[in-house]
Write a protein that holds these residues in place. Structure first.
Motif: not given
Length: 326
Positions: A154, A156, A162, A187, A212-213, A217-218, A241, A244
């Motif tokens: 993912t 960010d 990540y 990362k 990743e939100n 946060d992951l 959770k 990052t």
């Protein structure tokens, strides 16, 4: 069956559930396609122009299995470009997951190669390509003494990357990964340089998806089995959770029934195993997880979809399902 003819099929569905379009990626169009080069699709991503990027493996009977990825132009209904990664003759290389963000495609998988030793090993393959098929960079990540699979990636909004997967402590890639293995999450910056690497303690806990939100946060998911450390009385889903910034664990929870519940089934033998299992809601309130359950001890697994609060769920029992802090 990876030793028979096959095609990659891509389907576009309307949000109301009806078919919009269907594409079939025939084996004769696969990379360097003599007879029997058979592609298998594991995952797709879509860009802002509705073009589709795919990854998977190609059964090349003269050379084992190769990792493949490419771009399908949905306007011309044709493969615009494609790439193949071959770690070595007779080995199984495969792409598990891909994601697209702001003009770039990120692909993760596993390549079996000789590295710097005389003994072959499995390494995480990670690459970044632009939407026109130009390579930005590609990495092999791993150690000579272990076998590692890259299962998800993912990105960010700052283009940090990540990745997650598992490390198998049997370094023989000729055998299916068995025995003790552990999860990892890493990362990397936009150039692919490592920033940090973490492992949440516990064997038999491969991280199979990460997201990743957009708020620092992951979230990752795993399966904790009856053979794991610590031992569970049943196989359950584990939700993590993490930060990052540091990769430190914020919380982890077990979710499951007294039977078998998982987000990954039979890692070595599932050829169609690049399924997405994580998504976040736009308001960063919930994480959505897809998986398998044998709720009620049914003879077969059923699909499940669940929503988890990003602040973690209170410990509770609801019907056959329980939530426990880990």
């Amino acid at each position: 069956d990876p030793d028979a003819f096959g095609n990659i099929s891509i389907v576009k569905m309307h949000k109301n559930g009806y078919l919009v379009k269907f594409w079939n990626f025939d084996y004769t169009l696969s990379y360097d396609a003599p007879l029997f080069n058979v592609p298998y699709g594991f995952d797709i991503a879509v860009d802002e122009d509705d073009n589709v990027y795919y990854t998977g493996l190609q059964a090349n009977f003269s050379n084992g299995y190769d990792l493949i990825f490419g771009k399908m132009n949905t306007t011309t209904n044709s493969i615009e470009w494609m790439e193949v990664v071959d770690g070595g003759v007779g080995f199984t290389d495969r792409g598990f997951y891909c994601t697209y963000k702001n003009g770039f495609l990120y692909v993760i998988g596993t390549v079996v190669n000789f590295g710097n030793t005389a003994n072959p090993r499995g390494d995480v393959y990670l690459s970044k390509y632009d939407k026109d098929g130009n390579k930005e960079w590609a990495k092999l990540i791993g150690k000579a003494s272990t076998y590692q699979d890259g299962l998800a990636v993912t990105v960010d909004d700052n283009y940090n990357i990540y990745i997650c997967g598992y490390i198998n402590f049997n370094s023989n890639p000729g055998a299916q990964p068995t025995g003790a293995y552990n999860n990892f999450i890493m990362k990397l910056n936009f150039n692919g340089a490592p920033v940090w690497t973490k492992s949440v303690n516990g064997f038999n806990r491969s991280m199979v998806a990460v997201i990743e939100n957009g708020a620092g946060d992951l979230f990752a998911v795993s399966t904790q089995s009856t053979n794991s450390v610590p031992v569970r009385s049943s196989t359950d889903i584990v939700v993590f959770k993490l930060s990052t910034a540091t990769g430190e664990l914020v919380w982890q929870q077990y979710i499951g029934t007294q039977y078998r519940d998982s987000v990954w089934a039979n890692i070595p033998l599932m050829y169609a195993s690049g399924h997405k299992v994580l998504a976040t809601s736009p308001n960063n309130k919930s994480v959505y997880i897809a998986g398998l359950t044998k709720e009620g001890n049914t003879p077969v697994h059923n699909a499940l979809v669940m929503s988890v609060d990003q602040l973690s769920l209170p410990e509770f029992t609801y019907g056959n399902w329980t939530v426990q802090n880990a």
